[in-house]
Write a protein that holds these residues in place. Structure first.
Motif, PDB file in Angstrom:
ATOM      1  N   LEU A 122      41.554  48.511  42.346  1.00 27.65           N
ATOM      2  CA  LEU A 122      43.045  47.238  41.413  1.00 27.65           C
ATOM      3  C   LEU A 122      43.929  46.971  42.910  1.00 27.65           C
ATOM      4  CD1 LEU A 122      44.615  49.920  38.714  1.00 27.65           C
ATOM      5  CD2 LEU A 122      42.735  47.854  38.774  1.00 27.65           C
ATOM      6  N   ASP A 123      44.351  46.419  43.695  1.00 27.38           N
ATOM      7  CA  ASP A 123      44.730  46.240  44.764  1.00 27.38           C
ATOM      8  C   ASP A 123      43.797  45.083  45.257  1.00 27.38           C
ATOM      9  OD1 ASP A 123      47.335  45.705  46.609  1.00 27.38           O
ATOM     10  OD2 ASP A 123      46.462  46.662  48.149  1.00 27.38           O
ATOM     11  N   MET A 213      52.034  48.971  33.521  1.00 25.93           N
ATOM     12  CA  MET A 213      50.695  49.504  33.178  1.00 25.93           C
ATOM     13  C   MET A 213      50.615  48.573  32.374  1.00 25.93           C
ATOM     14  SD  MET A 213      48.581  50.480  34.663  1.00 25.93           S
ATOM     15  CE  MET A 213      48.829  52.100  35.903  1.00 25.93           C
ATOM     16  N   GLN A 214      50.691  48.500  31.197  1.00 27.08           N
ATOM     17  CA  GLN A 214      50.479  47.692  30.007  1.00 27.08           C
ATOM     18  C   GLN A 214      50.957  46.197  30.549  1.00 27.08           C
ATOM     19  OE1 GLN A 214      52.125  48.334  26.336  1.00 27.08           O
ATOM     20  NE2 GLN A 214      50.985  46.535  25.557  1.00 27.08           N
ATOM     21  N   HIS A 215      51.746  45.501  31.275  1.00 26.70           N
ATOM     22  CA  HIS A 215      51.667  44.062  31.409  1.00 26.70           C
ATOM     23  C   HIS A 215      51.304  44.208  32.866  1.00 26.70           C
ATOM     24  CE1 HIS A 215      55.226  45.076  28.810  1.00 26.70           C
ATOM     25  NE2 HIS A 215      54.400  43.396  27.879  1.00 26.70           N
ATOM     26  N   VAL A 216      50.888  45.031  33.803  1.00 27.18           N
ATOM     27  CA  VAL A 216      50.809  44.226  35.211  1.00 27.18           C
ATOM     28  C   VAL A 216      49.320  44.972  35.025  1.00 27.18           C
ATOM     29  CG1 VAL A 216      50.882  44.284  37.388  1.00 27.18           C
ATOM     30  CG2 VAL A 216      53.437  44.917  36.629  1.00 27.18           C
ATOM     31  N   TRP A 217      48.719  45.503  35.020  1.00 28.87           N
ATOM     32  CA  TRP A 217      47.432  46.239  34.959  1.00 28.87           C
ATOM     33  C   TRP A 217      47.004  44.993  33.570  1.00 28.87           C
ATOM     34  CZ3 TRP A 217      51.168  48.463  37.956  1.00 28.87           C
ATOM     35  CH2 TRP A 217      50.269  48.638  39.447  1.00 28.87           C
ATOM     36  N   GLY A 218      47.541  44.831  31.826  1.00 25.08           N
ATOM     37  CA  GLY A 218      46.725  44.111  31.478  1.00 25.08           C
ATOM     38  C   GLY A 218      46.287  44.778  30.103  1.00 25.08           C
ATOM     39  N   ASN A 226      50.526  57.644  37.636  1.00 23.79           N
ATOM     40  CA  ASN A 226      50.515  57.735  39.295  1.00 23.79           C
ATOM     41  C   ASN A 226      51.084  56.074  39.842  1.00 23.79           C
ATOM     42  OD1 ASN A 226      50.993  58.812  41.588  1.00 23.79           O
ATOM     43  ND2 ASN A 226      49.190  58.565  42.403  1.00 23.79           N
ATOM     44  N   THR A 227      49.765  55.454  39.657  1.00 22.07           N
ATOM     45  CA  THR A 227      49.076  54.497  40.561  1.00 22.07           C
ATOM     46  C   THR A 227      50.575  53.238  39.830  1.00 22.07           C
ATOM     47  OG1 THR A 227      47.034  54.225  39.201  1.00 22.07           O
ATOM     48  CG2 THR A 227      47.732  52.642  39.930  1.00 22.07           C
ATOM     49  N   VAL A 228      51.229  53.590  39.394  1.00 22.53           N
ATOM     50  CA  VAL A 228      52.508  52.553  39.014  1.00 22.53           C
ATOM     51  C   VAL A 228      53.877  53.479  40.592  1.00 22.53           C
ATOM     52  CG1 VAL A 228      55.054  51.860  37.479  1.00 22.53           C
ATOM     53  CG2 VAL A 228      52.528  52.310  36.879  1.00 22.53           C
ATOM     54  N   ASP A 229      53.801  53.993  40.408  1.00 20.43           N
ATOM     55  CA  ASP A 229      54.331  55.047  41.554  1.00 20.43           C
ATOM     56  C   ASP A 229      54.158  53.953  43.127  1.00 20.43           C
ATOM     57  OD1 ASP A 229      55.929  55.646  39.738  1.00 20.43           O
ATOM     58  OD2 ASP A 229      54.826  58.201  39.661  1.00 20.43           O
ATOM     59  N   VAL A 230      52.931  54.769  42.983  1.00 20.97           N
ATOM     60  CA  VAL A 230      52.240  53.904  44.684  1.00 20.97           C
ATOM     61  C   VAL A 230      52.412  52.732  44.470  1.00 20.97           C
ATOM     62  CG1 VAL A 230      49.984  53.456  45.416  1.00 20.97           C
ATOM     63  CG2 VAL A 230      50.554  55.842  44.683  1.00 20.97           C
ATOM     64  N   TYR A 231      52.724  51.996  43.422  1.00 22.00           N
ATOM     65  CA  TYR A 231      52.385  50.102  43.886  1.00 22.00           C
ATOM     66  C   TYR A 231      54.031  50.496  44.037  1.00 22.00           C
ATOM     67  CZ  TYR A 231      47.344  48.907  43.498  1.00 22.00           C
ATOM     68  OH  TYR A 231      46.901  48.474  44.038  1.00 22.00           O
ATOM     69  N   ILE A 232      54.946  50.790  43.341  1.00 24.34           N
ATOM     70  CA  ILE A 232      56.387  50.878  43.899  1.00 24.34           C
ATOM     71  C   ILE A 232      56.649  50.902  44.877  1.00 24.34           C
ATOM     72  CG2 ILE A 232      58.477  51.382  43.820  1.00 24.34           C
ATOM     73  CD1 ILE A 232      57.764  49.712  40.849  1.00 24.34           C
ATOM     74  N   ARG A 233      56.027  52.221  45.937  1.00 21.50           N
ATOM     75  CA  ARG A 233      56.419  52.348  46.964  1.00 21.50           C
ATOM     76  C   ARG A 233      56.089  51.245  48.333  1.00 21.50           C
ATOM     77  NH1 ARG A 233      54.252  56.974  46.674  1.00 21.50           N
ATOM     78  NH2 ARG A 233      52.404  57.132  48.148  1.00 21.50           N
ATOM     79  N   TYR A 234      54.769  50.822  47.331  1.00 25.81           N
ATOM     80  CA  TYR A 234      54.635  49.602  48.551  1.00 25.81           C
ATOM     81  C   TYR A 234      55.499  48.791  48.745  1.00 25.81           C
ATOM     82  CZ  TYR A 234      49.522  52.334  48.497  1.00 25.81           C
ATOM     83  OH  TYR A 234      48.979  52.460  48.615  1.00 25.81           O
TER      84      TYR A 234
END
Length: 263
Positions: A122-123, A213-218, A226-234
């Motif tokens: 995704l990144d 997740m819905q708005h950013v990943w579409g 958990n993907t959201v948590d990972v990206y918030i951390r980044y």
């Protein structure tokens, strides 16, 4: 994944052939074109059959080099891309597609199903990531959502005065995709940038992981967020660490918000 049932396919094909003929009789109908880059013959065949039955125009490639050639020299509405491909892996194919400034959405379909693999895909700019084995109904649903979102983005013109987003000493330009804080330039990946835009469009508002997740990943994400948590951390590492005040706030058990604590 089970082989297609021939009798079911015959009945389904007759029904969908009628639907497709009705659609094609409309002068405004332009079937979406999908490229499948997959080296496993059985999976490529099943995807091709199902997508053709859904009315899409489909082509395939069984290695990364041929896939890249078709992707960059054809007009596609969507690309389904495996990662572990011969000659050129799917990660490199996607990098080169993005380097060619192609906006065609890409969905990864891969047996690599760990969170780091999904985040990495995704990144890099993939619109979605589907793990093998998969249910064909889920693949079709993800494709519909991805195509719908892509069409909506192309049809929606951004207001001229909305390209600058600011909060405290953080500023972002949606046109130049430049981000800075305290006048220091910050480099973000495509998904980190999209996430920050969404947060800044809702300052002070608590956003759930599902909303993000819905708005950013579409798409409507079901399951592990958990993907959201990972990206918030980044994102925190880049726009908050080393700066004051901290802008991204965690609302325990709910989600996240971005706000200026001084206000």
């Amino acid at each position: 994944m089970p082989e297609p049932n021939p009798e079911y396919k015959t009945e389904q094909s007759q029904q969908q052939s009628t639907q497709q003929q009705q659609l094609e009789s409309s002068p405004d109908h332009h079937p979406e074109r999908i490229l499948i880059v997959e080296d496993e013959t059985r999976i490529a065949r099943i995807l091709s059959i199902e997508l053709s039955h859904e009315g899409y125009v489909v082509d395939t490639a069984d290695n990364g080099r041929d896939g890249l050639d078709k992707a960059t020299n054809g007009e596609w509405d969507l690309i389904l891309l495996d990662i572990m491909l011969p000659e050129l892996n799917g990660i490199e194919v996607l990098r080169r597609i993005k380097a060619a400034a192609l906006a065609t959405p890409v969905i990864f379909i891969s047996a690599r199903d760990t969170t780091p693999d999904i985040v990495s895909g995704l990144d890099l700019g993939a619109s979605d990531y589907i793990t093998k084995p998969f249910e064909i109904e889920e693949v079709l649903a993800r494709i519909r959502v991805c195509l719908r979102d892509y069409a909506a983005k192309n049809q929606t013109a951004e207001p001229a005065d909305s390209d600058e987003l600011r909060l405290a000493t953080l500023s972002l330009s949606t046109k130049s995709r430049e981000v800075s804080r305290d006048e220091r330039s910050i480099d973000l990946t495509p998904k980190e940038f999209d996430l920050l835009v969404y947060l800044l469009q809702h300052p002070g508002e608590v956003l759930t992981r599902e909303q993000i997740m819905q708005h950013v990943w579409g798409y409507d994400f079901v399951g592990d967020t958990n993907t959201v948590d990972v990206y918030i951390r980044y994102l925190r590492r880049k726009i908050d660490y080393g700066f004051k005040p901290q802008l991204i706030q965690t609302v325990r058990g709910v989600g996240y918000c971005i706000k200026d604590p001084a206000k």
